[in-house]
Design an enzyme around this catalytic site. Structure first.
Site, short mmCIF file in Angstrom:
data_model
loop_
_atom_site.label_atom_id
_atom_site.label_comp_id
_atom_site.label_asym_id
_atom_site.label_seq_id
_atom_site.Cartn_x
_atom_site.Cartn_y
_atom_site.Cartn_z
N ASP A 271 20.07 8.11 2.55
CA ASP A 271 19.35 9.04 1.68
C ASP A 271 20.18 10.26 1.29
O ASP A 271 19.77 11.03 0.42
CB ASP A 271 18.07 9.54 2.38
CG ASP A 271 17.06 8.44 2.62
OD1 ASP A 271 17.03 7.48 1.83
OD2 ASP A 271 16.30 8.53 3.61
N ARG B 123 18.56 -4.60 -3.75
CA ARG B 123 17.99 -5.84 -3.23
C ARG B 123 17.57 -6.78 -4.36
O ARG B 123 17.83 -7.98 -4.31
CB ARG B 123 16.80 -5.52 -2.32
CG ARG B 123 17.21 -4.92 -0.97
CD ARG B 123 16.03 -4.42 -0.19
NE ARG B 123 16.43 -3.96 1.14
CZ ARG B 123 15.82 -2.99 1.81
NH1 ARG B 123 14.78 -2.35 1.26
NH2 ARG B 123 16.23 -2.63 3.02
N ARG C 25 5.75 0.69 -1.97
CA ARG C 25 6.24 1.94 -1.40
C ARG C 25 5.36 2.37 -0.23
O ARG C 25 4.33 1.77 0.05
CB ARG C 25 6.31 3.04 -2.47
CG ARG C 25 7.34 2.70 -3.54
CD ARG C 25 7.89 3.92 -4.24
NE ARG C 25 8.99 3.55 -5.11
CZ ARG C 25 10.25 3.46 -4.73
NH1 ARG C 25 10.57 3.77 -3.49
NH2 ARG C 25 11.18 3.10 -5.57
N CYS D 295 21.60 6.47 -4.61
CA CYS D 295 20.94 5.52 -3.71
C CYS D 295 20.15 4.44 -4.46
O CYS D 295 19.81 3.42 -3.88
CB CYS D 295 20.03 6.26 -2.74
SG CYS D 295 18.65 7.13 -3.54
#
Length: 342
Positions: A89, A164, A181, A289
């Protein structure tokens, strides 16, 4: 000069995973420096406030430091002395006056495919009692130890990670995706009770730090794990992790000599060199990220090996080694290879 009697304030987010990581760092601090006092301070970040929002919207740039900004402000204003982050992060460019002081020993970097147990949900359909959730017995399930290659066409994998998604598409273009999420227990509960998706992918390190485990039979177990979930650990050849995955970073003020000395004792050298190469790669690629790139570095003998993949302009892969002492050069070299299409 700092007051030696004043406690050293360790800042962290308040999620279960962040707290587990912060307490691990806190324990390491107290064991290494038994005469010093360390106290935990929980700070809510922008990312925590946006957990229900979609942060992976096509064509829109994302704000940096969603899960770190408020912790960094606390450091700069002297309200905290150390900030504990999931290194994945932490942006590669830190605010002026701050630095990465230490990286603790890395956990397993692999990802895990999590899905419903076909046998468990079939048994629900024949049970005489009421369902835990109406319609739960009709949810789609799969046999144990299934892999991405084994999933039927059209299977919906819930993941908001562009990294991913890109790697799954390269392997299985016939699969579909959905947004998911929330914290880890919330995601697992949604998987066990909703028919909008069939599987999800989570980091093994995060599951382990929350004391979840995968049994030899492939079941996912833990205090907050719903019944009927199975898990398969994905090999790195199938799914490279994001930069910094599995590592915990400690951020400090650059001019704080006392904290630099403390961090020198907390730092795990091999992990630090590996993630430094990964972060140099990501910085050179110009990504954050949410960029569709992945990288993993590890120390092999006296060399540092870095594997990386980019989906920024087609599918490009690289695998290179370099001296352990020069991780930045290795990361930048691999990024140059991928940009050149070599």
């Amino acid at each position: 000069m700092p007051d030696p009697s004043r406690p050293i304030i360790v800042a962290t987010r308040g999620s279960a995973l962040a707290l587990a990581q912060a307490h691990a760092v806190l324990n390491q601090c107290r064991q290494t420096f038994p005469k010093l006092r360390f106290e935990l301070k929980i700070i809510k970040t922008t990312g925590d406030k946006l957990q229900t929002a979609s942060l992976a919207q096509s064509g829109r740039s994302l704000p940096k430091g969603l899960f770190t900004k408020e912790l960094e402000v606390a450091l700069l204003k002297g309200r905290a002395d150390m900030a504990v982050h999931s290194l994945k992060d932490l942006p590669t460019e830190l605010p002026a006056g701050l630095q990465l002081g230490a990286v603790t020993r890395r956990a397993d970097v692999r990802d895990v495919l999590i899905y419903r147990d076909a046998g468990h949900f079939a048994a629900l359909a024949h049970a005489s009692g009421p369902e835990w959730v109406p319609g739960q017995s009709q949810l789609r399930g799969f046999p144990p130890r299934i892999t991405l290659a084994d999933l039927p066409p059209g299977t919906v994998v819930a993941t908001s990670s562009t990294r991913r998604q890109a790697q799954i598409r390269a392997l299985r273009p016939d699969l579909r995706f959905a947004e998911l999420r929330g914290n880890v227990p919330t995601r697992l509960e949604k998987l066990a009770t909703r028919d909008a998706f069939d599987a999800t992918i989570l980091a093994l390190a995060g599951l382990s730090r929350l004391n979840f485990r995968i049994t030899p039979e492939g079941r996912l177990e833990g205090d907050a794990v719903p019944e009927g979930l199975l898990a398969t650990v994905l090999p790195l050849e199938t799914m490279l992790p994001c930069v910094g995955q599995g590592a915990v970073g400690i951020e400090i003020r650059a001019d704080d000599d006392r904290l630099r000395a403390i961090c020198a004792r907390l730092n795990h050298y091999n992990t630090c060199q590996a993630v430094t190469a990964e972060r140099a790669f990501l910085r050179a690629m110009g990504g954050g990220c949410q960029s569709p790139v992945a990288a993993h570095a590890e120390v092999v003998g006296d060399q540092l090996r870095l594997r990386a993949i980019s989906f920024l302009d087609g599918v490009r892969r690289a695998d290179a080694t370099g001296p352990v002492q020069d991780p930045v050069a290795l990361g930048e070299s691999v990024a140059a290879q991928l940009k050149a299409g070599c």
